[in-house]
Design a protein around this motif. Structure first.
Motif, PDB file in Angstrom:
ATOM      1  N   HIS A  83      44.561  31.884  46.376  1.00  0.00           N
ATOM      2  CA  HIS A  83      45.494  32.927  46.822  1.00  0.00           C
ATOM      3  C   HIS A  83      44.725  34.228  46.997  1.00  0.00           C
ATOM      4  O   HIS A  83      44.406  34.924  46.029  1.00  0.00           O
ATOM      5  CB  HIS A  83      46.639  33.091  45.812  1.00  0.00           C
ATOM      6  N   SER A  84      44.428  34.571  48.235  1.00  0.00           N
ATOM      7  CA  SER A  84      43.541  35.687  48.542  1.00  0.00           C
ATOM      8  C   SER A  84      44.062  37.028  48.046  1.00  0.00           C
ATOM      9  O   SER A  84      43.284  37.921  47.716  1.00  0.00           O
ATOM     10  CB  SER A  84      43.289  35.755  50.055  1.00  0.00           C
ATOM     11  N   HIS A  85      45.395  37.187  47.952  1.00  0.00           N
ATOM     12  CA  HIS A  85      45.909  38.482  47.498  1.00  0.00           C
ATOM     13  C   HIS A  85      45.552  38.746  46.035  1.00  0.00           C
ATOM     14  O   HIS A  85      45.380  39.893  45.625  1.00  0.00           O
ATOM     15  CB  HIS A  85      47.429  38.566  47.711  1.00  0.00           C
ATOM     16  N   LEU A  86      45.414  37.680  45.229  1.00  0.00           N
ATOM     17  CA  LEU A  86      44.968  37.857  43.846  1.00  0.00           C
ATOM     18  C   LEU A  86      43.517  38.297  43.808  1.00  0.00           C
ATOM     19  O   LEU A  86      43.143  39.230  43.081  1.00  0.00           O
ATOM     20  CB  LEU A  86      45.150  36.551  43.062  1.00  0.00           C
ATOM     21  N   ALA A  87      42.676  37.636  44.614  1.00  0.00           N
ATOM     22  CA  ALA A  87      41.259  38.023  44.686  1.00  0.00           C
ATOM     23  C   ALA A  87      41.114  39.451  45.185  1.00  0.00           C
ATOM     24  O   ALA A  87      40.263  40.217  44.686  1.00  0.00           O
ATOM     25  CB  ALA A  87      40.503  37.047  45.579  1.00  0.00           C
ATOM     26  N   ASP A  88      41.944  39.843  46.168  1.00  0.00           N
ATOM     27  CA  ASP A  88      41.869  41.208  46.695  1.00  0.00           C
ATOM     28  C   ASP A  88      42.222  42.236  45.624  1.00  0.00           C
ATOM     29  O   ASP A  88      41.585  43.288  45.517  1.00  0.00           O
ATOM     30  CB  ASP A  88      42.815  41.360  47.887  1.00  0.00           C
ATOM     31  N   LEU A  89      43.244  41.946  44.827  1.00  0.00           N
ATOM     32  CA  LEU A  89      43.629  42.876  43.758  1.00  0.00           C
ATOM     33  C   LEU A  89      42.532  42.997  42.701  1.00  0.00           C
ATOM     34  O   LEU A  89      42.269  44.086  42.183  1.00  0.00           O
ATOM     35  CB  LEU A  89      44.935  42.412  43.113  1.00  0.00           C
ATOM     36  N   LEU A  90      41.880  41.889  42.369  1.00  0.00           N
ATOM     37  CA  LEU A  90      40.772  41.943  41.410  1.00  0.00           C
ATOM     38  C   LEU A  90      39.617  42.766  41.966  1.00  0.00           C
ATOM     39  O   LEU A  90      38.951  43.505  41.224  1.00  0.00           O
ATOM     40  CB  LEU A  90      40.324  40.525  41.054  1.00  0.00           C
ATOM     41  N   THR A  91      39.361  42.643  43.264  1.00  0.00           N
ATOM     42  CA  THR A  91      38.314  43.460  43.896  1.00  0.00           C
ATOM     43  C   THR A  91      38.684  44.940  43.834  1.00  0.00           C
ATOM     44  O   THR A  91      37.846  45.799  43.526  1.00  0.00           O
ATOM     45  CB  THR A  91      38.116  43.020  45.354  1.00  0.00           C
ATOM     46  N   ARG A  92      39.946  45.263  44.134  1.00  0.00           N
ATOM     47  CA  ARG A  92      40.410  46.659  44.043  1.00  0.00           C
ATOM     48  C   ARG A  92      40.270  47.194  42.622  1.00  0.00           C
ATOM     49  O   ARG A  92      39.891  48.347  42.398  1.00  0.00           O
ATOM     50  CB  ARG A  92      41.886  46.751  44.468  1.00  0.00           C
ATOM     51  N   ARG A 115      36.683  48.164  41.981  1.00  0.00           N
ATOM     52  CA  ARG A 115      36.332  49.426  42.642  1.00  0.00           C
ATOM     53  C   ARG A 115      36.897  50.617  41.883  1.00  0.00           C
ATOM     54  O   ARG A 115      36.235  51.640  41.711  1.00  0.00           O
ATOM     55  CB  ARG A 115      36.831  49.428  44.082  1.00  0.00           C
ATOM     56  N   ALA A 116      38.140  50.504  41.431  1.00  0.00           N
ATOM     57  CA  ALA A 116      38.761  51.597  40.681  1.00  0.00           C
ATOM     58  C   ALA A 116      38.021  51.845  39.374  1.00  0.00           C
ATOM     59  O   ALA A 116      37.831  52.990  38.948  1.00  0.00           O
ATOM     60  CB  ALA A 116      40.228  51.275  40.410  1.00  0.00           C
ATOM     61  N   HIS A 117      37.593  50.777  38.728  1.00  0.00           N
ATOM     62  CA  HIS A 117      36.852  50.907  37.467  1.00  0.00           C
ATOM     63  C   HIS A 117      35.553  51.680  37.687  1.00  0.00           C
ATOM     64  O   HIS A 117      35.130  52.473  36.841  1.00  0.00           O
ATOM     65  CB  HIS A 117      36.560  49.518  36.897  1.00  0.00           C
ATOM     66  N   ARG A 118      34.917  51.439  38.835  1.00  0.00           N
ATOM     67  CA  ARG A 118      33.641  52.122  39.132  1.00  0.00           C
ATOM     68  C   ARG A 118      33.861  53.501  39.745  1.00  0.00           C
ATOM     69  O   ARG A 118      32.899  54.181  40.101  1.00  0.00           O
ATOM     70  CB  ARG A 118      32.808  51.254  40.085  1.00  0.00           C
ATOM     71  N   GLY A 119      35.116  53.910  39.907  1.00  0.00           N
ATOM     72  CA  GLY A 119      35.402  55.224  40.479  1.00  0.00           C
ATOM     73  C   GLY A 119      35.333  55.259  41.978  1.00  0.00           C
ATOM     74  O   GLY A 119      35.240  56.329  42.584  1.00  0.00           O
ATOM     75  N   ALA A 175      48.197  51.215  37.707  1.00  0.00           N
ATOM     76  CA  ALA A 175      49.027  50.737  38.815  1.00  0.00           C
ATOM     77  C   ALA A 175      48.482  49.430  39.384  1.00  0.00           C
ATOM     78  O   ALA A 175      49.251  48.510  39.704  1.00  0.00           O
ATOM     79  CB  ALA A 175      49.100  51.803  39.902  1.00  0.00           C
ATOM     80  N   ILE A 176      47.159  49.327  39.508  1.00  0.00           N
ATOM     81  CA  ILE A 176      46.571  48.085  40.031  1.00  0.00           C
ATOM     82  C   ILE A 176      46.807  46.939  39.052  1.00  0.00           C
ATOM     83  O   ILE A 176      47.127  45.814  39.449  1.00  0.00           O
ATOM     84  CB  ILE A 176      45.066  48.270  40.312  1.00  0.00           C
ATOM     85  N   LEU A 180      48.702  43.494  39.750  1.00  0.00           N
ATOM     86  CA  LEU A 180      48.015  42.223  39.530  1.00  0.00           C
ATOM     87  C   LEU A 180      48.873  41.297  38.665  1.00  0.00           C
ATOM     88  O   LEU A 180      49.032  40.109  38.974  1.00  0.00           O
ATOM     89  CB  LEU A 180      46.658  42.481  38.875  1.00  0.00           C
ATOM     90  N   ARG A 181      49.453  41.839  37.595  1.00  0.00           N
ATOM     91  CA  ARG A 181      50.315  41.013  36.741  1.00  0.00           C
ATOM     92  C   ARG A 181      51.520  40.494  37.532  1.00  0.00           C
ATOM     93  O   ARG A 181      51.887  39.313  37.425  1.00  0.00           O
ATOM     94  CB  ARG A 181      50.781  41.816  35.517  1.00  0.00           C
TER      95      ARG A 181
END
Length: 637
Positions: free
Chosen positions: A371-380, A383-387, A395-396, A400-401
Motif C-alpha cells: 500500500h503505497s500511501h503507507l510508504a509515502d507517509l513513512l517517507t514524509r 523528512r519531518a524528523h530531519r527538518g 500530525a503525520i 499514519l495511524r
C-alpha cells in the motif's frame, strides 16, 4: 572533658530522650520514619524477669545478629533458622517503628517481626504486652502483621480473647499516608520546569513535552514522554509505567506530595532548573539556560551511545508458534515474542508458558509495501524528523495511524490466523478456553524490551472482545500495527537515537487465561534495601490494570529470597483482606522469578540490572498455577 559513652542499649524507653538516643532514621524503606531494633531474651540469667527486652543503639546494631552474638557467641550458627523459626529460640527479634505525625498525638508506633518469622500467637501477645509495659507510648503501640501468614495467625487462628489482648492491627494504609516523599529513580536532571495541572488540555500538554523539560504533574499520568526529570504530586508504585520508564531512561523521578502547589516549586515554573533526587529528599534550584541545555545534550549523547541497533527480518513469514525456532529471533517476531520463546526453551520455566503464535514483522513490511500511501507517509515522517518539511510530526503520526486502521489486511493472512485460533480451541490447549473464549493480540515490535531500551508501554495490545470473525481479527492486527506509531513511542525512540526506518511490528496472539491475580514484578528490591535479596511485586485482582500509577487499589509486597520463602505485604488491595498471592505459591513464584532474572541478564549480555516480569496467578490451573506473560530488561547493570 570526655563526651559520655553512648549506651549500647536500654531495657526500657521511658521518654523521648531515650528514644532519640537509640533511633535510626530510615531512608528508602519509609522516608521520615524512625526505627529501633529490639531483641527480647527469653532465657535470661537466674533471678531476672522471665523475658528481658533490649532496645538497641540501632545506628550501631543495624542487624540483630550482631547484638545477639554479644549476649551469646553461639548465636552465629544457623542464626536465621534458629532465631526466626525455632519454637524454643532464645531470642525474639523485632523492629519498633515511629512515624512522626503533624503533632505528637498523631505519631504512629508499631512493632513487627521478620515476615518469615513463625512465632506463635501467644508468644506474639506476650512480647507485644511486654514492650507496651516498658515504653512511654505503650498504650498507643500496635502490632503490624508483616506477612499474610502472620496476619492469618493473629486474626483467623487466634481466639477472641487473644484478638482482644492484641488490639487492632496497624492499618497498612496508615503507614504510607504519612509519607510525603518517595525517591524512585535517583540522580540529577537539568531542564526547563513545567508544571502540568489537571485540565482538559492535559493530554496536549503531555504530548508537547521534550527531553529538555523537568516536569511536575498534579496527578500521575499513565505515560509520559522522554523528559529530563519528573516530580509527581502523588505517590507512585515502583511499577507504574512512568516509574518504569524513568528507571530505564535513567531520568530522575520522585514523588513530592502536593508538589504542584508548593511555593518553592511554583516560583521556579518556566525557568531552567537542576533537580537532584536521592533516597530521602530532593532539591530544585535555578540554573543558567546554557548550563542546563549543555547538561541535557550530554545526557542524550550518553543515551544514544548505548541504544540498540534494530534488527529486522524481511524474509521469514508464516505464523511461528512460540516453541518454534523462528520465534527465538526478535528480528522475526519482535522482542516480546522472542523472550517468551526463550521461556519455552527453558526446562524449568516452560510449564509456566502460555501458548501463542506470532504474525512476524515481514507481514507488517509486506503490508507497507503493498500500500503505497503507507510508504509515502513513512517517507514524509522521515523528512519531518530531519527538518526537511514544516509538517508537524504529531500530525503525520496521526495520519499514519489512521491509514493503518483504514487499510485492508491481506485476506489469506487473516484466514490463516483464524484457523490457528480455532485449532487451539479444539486441540491440546482447549482447557485454557474452558468457559472463557477471548484472545489477545499483543504488540511485539523489534523496538522494545531490548538491553538499553526497555520501551515499556510504547505500543498497545487488544483483546478480541467479540465472537471470532475475520473482520474483527483484521481490525485487531491493524490496531496493533498502528500503535507502533504512537506519538510517545516515536518520541522515545527519537530520544534514544534509534533509526525509526527499521522499526517494525509483529503481533503475538495468545489466549486470555482465566486468572485470580495479575502481577508485575521486578527482580530487585528498590523499596526496602536490605541484606536479604527481595523482589517487588505489584498485584491486582482479575480485570484491573496492574500498571496503574496509583497505589490505592493495588496490593504490593516484597518476596524475599529466603528458605522457606516468605513475603512482606506492604499494602493490600482495596478489594481484599488477605494477599492475592497465596502462601503455598510463594516458593514457586520466588523460584520462577530467580530463573527469569538469570535468563534476562544472560540474554542482555549482563547489561540489565534486573528483570521486569509480568505473570498471572491462575484460578483454573491448567498445567501450572502461574502463567508467564512477559520478561524484559529493567534498569542498567
Amino acid at each position: 572533658m570526655e563526651a559520655p559513652t553512648r549506651a549500647e542499649f536500654s531495657t526500657a524507653i521511658a521518654d523521648q530522650t531515650t528514644w532519640d538516643s537509640l533511633k535510626h532514621v530510615a531512608g528508602a524503606a519509609l522516608p521520615g520514619s524512625e526505627v529501633i531494633k529490639v531483641v527480647v531474651d527469653r532465657r535470661p540469667t537466674e533471678g531476672a524477669a522471665r523475658w528481658i527486652p533490649y532496645f538497641l543503639d540501632t545506628p550501631r546494631y543495624q542487624h540483630h545478629v550482631d547484638f545477639c552474638r554479644r549476649l551469646d557467641p553461639r548465636s552465629n550458627a544457623n542464626f536465621e533458622t534458629e532465631m526466626y523459626r525455632s519454637p524454643d529460640r532464645r531470642f525474639i527479634l523485632l523492629t519498633l517503628t515511629r512515624l512522626v505525625g503533624a503533632t505528637p498525638d498523631e505519631d504512629l508506633y508499631w512493632l513487627e517481626l521478620w515476615p518469615g518469622d513463625n512465632l506463635g500467637v501467644e508468644e506474639i501477645l506476650e512480647v507485644v504486652e511486654l514492650i507496651r509495659e516498658v515504653c512511654h507510648f505503650g498504650a498507643r503501640l500496635q502490632f503490624k502483621a508483616s506477612s499474610d501468614d502472620q496476619r492469618r495467625r493473629v486474626t483467623v487462628e487466634a481466639t477472641a480473647e487473644q484478638v482482644d489482648r492484641l488490639g487492632p492491627l496497624l492499618d497498612q494504609g496508615a503507614v504510607y499516608r504519612g509519607v510525603t516523599y518517595q525517591g524512585l529513580t535517583l540522580g540529577t536532571a537539568y531542564g526547563r520546569l513545567r508544571i502540568l495541572r489537571e485540565s482538559p488540555d492535559l493530554a496536549a500538554e503531555l504530548a508537547d513535552l521534550t527531553p529538555y523539560d523537568v516536569v511536575v504533574t498534579e496527578g500521575i499520568p499513565l505515560e509520559i514522554g522522554p523528559v529530563s526529570g519528573l516530580i509527581t504530586s502523588a505517590h507512585q508504585t515502583p511499577l507504574a509505567h512512568v516509574s518504569v520508564l524513568s528507571e530505564n531512561r535513567g531520568s530522575p523521578n520522585c514523588a513530592v506530595i502536593g508538589a504542584h502547589r508548593l511555593p518553592a516549586i511554583t516560583a521556579l515554573e518556566g525557568t531552567w532548573v537542576r533537580l537532584d533526587v536521592d533516597r530521602t529528599t530532593y532539591s530544585l534550584t535555578g540554573v543558567e539556560e546554557d548550563l542546563a541545555r549543555a547538561a541535557v545534550e550530554d545526557r542524550l549523547r550518553a543515551m544514544r551511545a548505548s541504544a540498540p541497533t534494530l534488527q529486522v527480518d524481511r524474509v521469514r513469514r508464516g505464523l511461528p508458534r512460540l516453541e518454534d525456532r523462528a520465534s527465538r529471533d526478535a528480528a522475526v517476531v519482535g522482542a516480546k515474542s522472542a523472550a517468551l520463546s526463550r521461556v519455552y526453551r527453558h526446562r524449568r520455566l516452560r510449564h509456566h508458558a502460555v501458548p501463542g503464535f506470532s504474525v512476524p514483522v515481514a507481514h507488517y513490511l509486506d503490508h507497507v509495501d503493498r500500500h503505497s500511501h503507507l510508504a509515502d507517509l513513512l517517507t514524509r515522517l522521515g523528512r519531518a524528523h530531519r527538518g526537511g518539511t514544516d509538517a508537524s510530526l504529531s500530525a503525520i503520526l496521526a495520519d499514519l495511524r489512521a491509514a493503518f486502521i483504514d487499510t485492508p489486511v491481506d485476506a489469506e493472512l487473516v484466514a490463516e490466523v483464524r484457523g490457528r485460533i480455532e485449532a487451539w480451541r479444539g486441540g491440546e490447549h482447549a482447557p485454557l478456553f474452558a468457559g472463557f473464549d477471548d484472545v489477545i493480540f499483543r504488540s511485539s515490535s523489534n523496538a522494545e524490551d531490548l538491553p538499553g531500551f526497555n520501551g515499556a508501554g510504547l505500543a498497545e495490545s487488544f483483546r478480541l472482545g467479540s465472537p471470532l470473525s475475520e473482520d474483527v481479527i483484521a481490525d485487531r492486527i491493524r490496531q496493533v500495527w498502528a500503535s507502533l506509531w504512537s506519538d510517545r513511542g516515536y518520541a522515545e525512540r527519537a530520544a534514544f537515537g534509534i533509526d525509526q526506518s527499521d522499526a517494525a511490528m509483529a503481533v503475538l496472539v495468545q489466549p486470555v487465561v482465566p486468572h485470580a491475580a495479575h502481577v508485575v514484578a521486578i527482580t530487585t528490591n528498590t523499596v526496602k534495601p536490605g541484606p536479604i535479596p527481595a523482589y517487588f511485586l505489584n498485584l491486582l485482582p482479575s480485570g484491573a490494570l496492574v500498571t496503574d500509577a496509583a497505589s490505592a487499589s493495588a496490593e504490593q509486597l516484597l518476596l524475599f529470597d529466603d528458605d522457606p520463602a516468605c513475603a512482606e505485604v506492604l499494602c493490600f488491595s482495596s478489594e481484599t483482606d488477605f494477599s492475592l498471592l497465596p502462601d503455598d505459591l510463594l516458593a514457586e513464584v520466588r523460584d520462577m522469578l530467580k530463573r527469569v532474572d538469570a535468563m534476562v541478564r544472560r540474554d542482555s549480555g549482563k547489561r540489565s540490572g534486573a528483570a521486569d516480569v509480568e505473570f498471572l496467578v491462575l484460578d483454573r490451573p491448567h498445567h501450572s498455577t502461574i502463567a508467564l506473560l512477559q520478561a524484559r530488561p529493567y534498569g542498567k547493570a
